[in-house]
Enzyme design. Structure first.
Site, PDB file in Angstrom:
ATOM      1  N   THR A 150      67.910  27.790  37.603  1.00 13.85           N
ATOM      2  CA  THR A 150      67.282  28.239  36.365  1.00 13.85           C
ATOM      3  C   THR A 150      65.790  28.492  36.519  1.00 13.85           C
ATOM      4  OG1 THR A 150      67.344  25.886  35.906  1.00 13.85           O
ATOM      5  CG2 THR A 150      68.910  27.244  34.738  1.00 13.85           C
ATOM      6  N   GLU A 185      71.804  29.585  28.239  1.00 10.58           N
ATOM      7  CA  GLU A 185      73.130  29.797  27.683  1.00 10.58           C
ATOM      8  C   GLU A 185      73.248  30.927  26.669  1.00 10.58           C
ATOM      9  OE1 GLU A 185      75.265  25.606  27.528  1.00 10.58           O
ATOM     10  OE2 GLU A 185      73.103  25.412  27.606  1.00 10.58           O
TER      11      GLU A 185
END
Lengths: 768, 206
Positions: free
Chosen positions: A470, A735
């Site tokens: 990430t 997400e």
């Protein structure tokens, strides 16, 4: 002030990754390491009568075979705090009994000098079962639905507002449809791996996990050893997507095996079969949606009823209605969640659990309603736009969804879309456009950071959090650099080690919003200490200067109005014979009021020029709801002869607060959208309904998107800082990109072909 | 990196039952591809086989360095690299040739190292991700991957880069779609595909 935050910098850990030098859980040099291969049950329910390991044990190089007969006893994990770790199958601690709850359950571990011997030995083990009738499919008449009362994070999966049934009945325009999504498997590229070794009573574990701290806690719990005797290390994780958020049996089996034979042991799940049985999945969902609207498109009532599956050994709720509550201004709404217990492994969070399949069903229903109303689908969303949280009327901490709609619509060329399906045909190819809203909550919890500012003019901070791809390593360093006034090259952020201060697990898109403020607070604290030191030091050019009049840039402290007057961290610290400044900082949004204002005052002092610094480090949940929004617009081309769908372009616009690094943030959104292509068009696990055994057991059967499936991407951000969630201003990015995208693709396919497929994935057979 | 295929047949001293067996198998199964199969089957046979240990000796060049290993004959090239030589840059993603994470270059050609037994690589020149950079000087593809953020978790990355080295050398891919098609054996679950494409194109141009 901010210079490095916001820049699209290359990843700090990039060089290690492109040279192959980044070590993952199975890649640490451990002297004397041997290999564990686990064996899975081949029946779906029943118990083991006997396991015959004699032949395997005689094989040269085999060091031991661990079964329920000889494995160490484990303790039931305690505690429900998600940050303290969650074992995915609370009633199925590995190798503790002869009971079989699902096909593919671990029943033995063969440990051998080499992987080759262990694999061969595993094939020599004979298991005699007593098989019972299983419940292996959600449609099985034996499957008894029930309504769970607790969802992920303790929230209620059931919700109700207004008077839904009556309003629905009286609505001018009604829609009722059922949508289904199949089982999806995460399939991170790195299979779940645990390497474990004991030194006397101290355990070290290299584990592929999204929650290092949680694994440490669970190992302490389950193995019954003090927490300070367990060290968990995980500097690099080869993808997780939720599958490494909960802890699976491999994390226990490796230390058990290491104890069993008194050697370091590595256990890696095989992609084939094992990654499809013992490492979690997203469950099947059956979602029934009801919508009622007036003829102008104002939705008066809605109902979203989901049935999903769980196991007999734990409860996991894929709460598909969760996003429906907040998406639109619908005054009367029922969210119903049913669960069915199956003889399968326990499902677990998969990138946007609940939201991803839920926004598929609901956003396709919106497209269907728009058609019924003869209103443009984007217009229908605007008509029902929620200015405030429809659940409780609270303000959004920051919501710029309309800007996302505009950006996305312009980027895809929404005006080219025909309201009439299959109107756009050139030769054998049909073109279609679709869109959907994306949404995901903005989570934040507690993090602690230790930061050392060295005399040499560099700084190192550490927190037990993770970088699952990430960009944590990179973005935390950006925050450090700005707050300390140091160049990016001079700062380093460390993570993935349970000896570091506690950080959050990498789930719920919370790493940035949780760890970021703690890193920044620690860096500001260290800078402030250095300034204090200079102010009190008669030999410093900054002696007696007001703290608020001092700036730091490029490692040099100076008087803001008189740049010539100043000195470097190195000069200051060496003169004072201080090798370093060592600080700890914790940011905790669960602080009580008194503590909050103290934190606020401290912040204001550290950053006199920053108007937002006067805010305290909290999330004012009384006043705001913290949620991110966005929109996906998709263009597809469908071959009318073969039914093949090619996504031509995805235009995504996301409102996720301040963008700290556009390069890594864009990668998050694109990656999530690609997951959505898989969900929409190709992925889906198949189980044999008779035996309960998985059929799509590897990557040849389970198709994930590849290079050839790629569309053109246009990812944009509103980049509007949300200082209500933290002084860093960023909400999570991991997400939200997977929400809505599946519906946008499905809607585009309908627009292209006129065929409404309500059962994912939309494979070619369903279009011809 | 240009790899010269060193002829391993020089080292062949005698025929062997194993070689004959392979040739026979080739004749039966390969049909028209007979000559190719025969060539491929000419394995060096002067290697040691340790009956007692059940191991074989194999020598090959890894990143230009000659290595001799005594291995279980079932050892894949991938496991030999990772577990015996600790060259863990080459990743195990599926062990079935379905994901491409284990891609390395054998005699200049990209292959899935999980599908190749190490014992079949006698004399071969193998380039892994660890062998692409020249000291601190990264390979142009490594630099381009960094610049274009062509990875996230990084686990498929060595395989993607080795595969891209092979792809560029093959010289077949001229368009975006051709690059995509010919890179499709390398899965990236994080979805860095677009950036990988950009990185490959940049290096291809230069």
């Amino acid at each position: 002030m901010s210079m490095i935050v916001g820049q699209p910098l290359d990843r700090k850990d990039g060089k290690l990754k492109v040279t192959g030098a980044a070590p993952y859980a199975g890649e640490f040099v451990v002297p004397g390491l041997v290999y564990g291969v686990t064996i899975q049950s081949t029946i779906t329910k029943g118990h083991i009568n006997n396991i015959d390991t004699t032949v395997a044990q005689k094989l040269k190089g085999v060091l031991g075979v661990m079964t329920y007969k000889n494995a160490m006893s484990l303790h039931q994990p305690t505690g429900s705090d998600p940050s303290s770790g969650k074992f995915a199958e609370k009633d199925l601690l590995p190798l503790q009994s002869e009971r079989i709850f699902y096909n593919g359950q671990h029943i033995a571990v063969v440990i051998a000098e080499t992987f080759e011997i262990a694999e061969y030995a595993a094939s020599l083990i004979k298991v005699d079962y007593n098989e019972e009738k299983s419940v292996s499919d959600i449609h099985d008449p034996e499957a008894k639905p029930y309504q769970p009362q607790q969802g992920l994070g303790g929230t209620s999966p059931q919700a109700k507002r207004g008077n839904t049934d009556e309003v629905l009945n009286n609505a001018a325009v009604k829609l009722e449809q059922t949508y289904t999504t199949p089982v999806y498997h995460h399939n991170p590229m790195e299979p779940h791996t645990t390497t474990a070794f004991w030194e006397d009573d101290e355990l070290t574990v290299y584990d592929s996990t999204q929650g290092v701290f949680g694994v440490q806690n669970l190992l302490s719990n389950v193995l019954g050893i003090p927490k300070n005797k367990v060290r968990v290390i995980s500097p690099f994780i080869g993808g997780g997507f939720g599958s490494k958020g909960f802890t699976w049996a491999n994390a226990f089996l490796a230390p058990m095996a290491a104890k069993f034979i008194n050697r370091p042991v590595k256990i890696t799940l095989a992609r084939s079969f094992q990654m499809f049985t013992c490492a979690g999945r997203r469950t099947t969902t059956i979602q029934k949606i009801n919508l009622g609207a007036d003829s102008n498109g104002k939705i008066s009532a809605g109902k979203h009823e989901t049935t999903s599956e769980t196991s007999f050994v734990d409860e996991f709720v894929e709460n598909a209605g969760v996003a429906t509550k907040i998406l639109y201004d619908i005054p009367n709404l029922d969210i119903v969640q049913n669960l069915v217990r199956l003889n399968r492994g326990t499902p677990c969070p998969t990138r946007a659990p609940g939201e991803a399949p839920g926004t598929y069903a609901f956003e396709v229903a919106m497209d269907e309603l728009a058609e019924k109303l003869n209103i443009d689908p984007l217009q229908l969303r605007l008509i029902n736009y929620a200015e405030k949280n429809p659940v409780d009327g609270k303000e959004f901490s920051g919501k710029n969804l309309k800007e996302c709609y505009e950006k996305g619509a312009a980027a895809i060329g929404w005006k080219d879309r025909s309201d009439k399906p299959s109107a756009n045909k050139q030769g054998r190819y049909l073109t279609g456009y679709g869109m959907a809203t994306a949404t995901y909550p903005a989570n934040r919890s507690k993090a602690s950071v230790r930061l050392k500012l060295y005399q040499e003019g560099n700084a190192v901070a550490a927190c037990c959090t993770q970088d699952i791809g990430t960009g944590t390593y990179t973005v935390m360093a950006q925050l450090m650099a700005d707050a300390l006034g140091l160049p990016f090259e001079k700062v380093e952020f460390k993570l993935g080690d349970s000896t570091f201060p506690q950080g959050p697990n990498s789930g719920g898109s919370q790493t940035m919003a949780t760890t970021g403020p703690a890193v920044r607070a620690a860096a500001l604290e260290a800078k402030s200490k250095a300034i204090q030191l200079a102010i009190a030091d008669k030999k410093s050019p900054l002696y007696n200067v007001e703290e608020s009049a001092i700036g730091v840039e490029n490692g040099r402290l100076y008087v803001i109005n008189n740049n010539a007057k100043g000195e470097t961290y190195t000069q200051l610290l060496s003169r004072n014979k201080m090798p370093l400044i060592d600080v700890n900082a914790t940011t905790d949004v669960t602080l009580k009021d008194g503590e909050k204002s103290a934190a606020a005052n401290a912040n204001a002092k550290k950053e006199p020029d920053n108007p937002f610094a006067k805010q305290d480090e909290k999330m004012d949940r009384e006043k705001y709801v913290f949620h991110s929004f966005g929109a996906h617009f998709v263009k597809v081309k469908v071959d009318s002869l073969t039914g093949m769908v090619k996504v031509e372009k995805i235009a995504s616009a996301m409102d996720i607060g301040k963008i700290l690094n556009e390069k890594t943030a864009k990668s998050q959104i694109m990656g999530a959208a690609i997951f959505g292509i898989g969900m929409a068009l190709m992925e889906g696990s198949v189980y044999d309904p008779n035996t309960g055994r998985i059929v799509t057991k590897d990557l040849a059967d389970y198709h994930v998107p590849v290079h050839a499936d790629m569309p053109e991407f246009d990812v944009q951000f509103t980049d509007k800082p949300d200082y209500n969630i933290s002084l860093v201003g960023a909400r999570g990015a991991g997400e939200i990109g997977i929400t809505g995208i599946t519906a946008a693709i499905a809607n585009a396919v309908y627009n292209a072909t006129g065929k409404r497929v309500r059962e994912l994935p939309i494979t070619p057979d369903k279009l011809i | 990196m240009e790899k010269k295929s060193e002829s391993s047949t020089d080292e062949i001293k005698t025929g062997s039952t194993r070689r004959e067996f392979l040739e026979q198998v080739s004749v039966i199964t390969a049909g028209t591809a007979l000559s190719v199969s025969l060539k491929a089957a000419k394995l060096p046979t002067n290697r040691k086989f340790y009956q007692e240990e059940g191991t074989v000796e194999v020598s090959f060049f890894i990143n230009d360095k000659k290595m001799t290993l005594e291995l279980d004959p079932r050892t894949s090239l991938l496991d030999a690299l990772r577990e015996k030589l600790h060259l863990t840059g080459t990743k195990k993603g599926c062990d079935r040739g379905q994901c491409g994470a284990c891609t390395v270059l054998v005699d200049g050609k990209r292959i899935n190292s999980c599908l190749k037994l190490a014992g079949m690589c006698e004399g071969a020149h193998i380039t892994t991700i660890e062998g692409l950079a020249k000291g601190d000087q990264l390979h142009p593809l490594q630099t381009a991957f960094l610049k274009h953020d062509a990875f996230q978790c990084g686990y498929c990355t060595p395989g993607q880069i080795c595969s891209a080295v092979g792809l560029i050398k093959e010289g077949h891919a001229k368009t975006d779609d051709e690059i995509r098609e010919l890179m499709s054996g390398n899965i990236c679950r994080c979805g860095a595909y677009q950036n990988i494409l950009e990185a490959i194109k940049e290096v291809q141009k230069s």
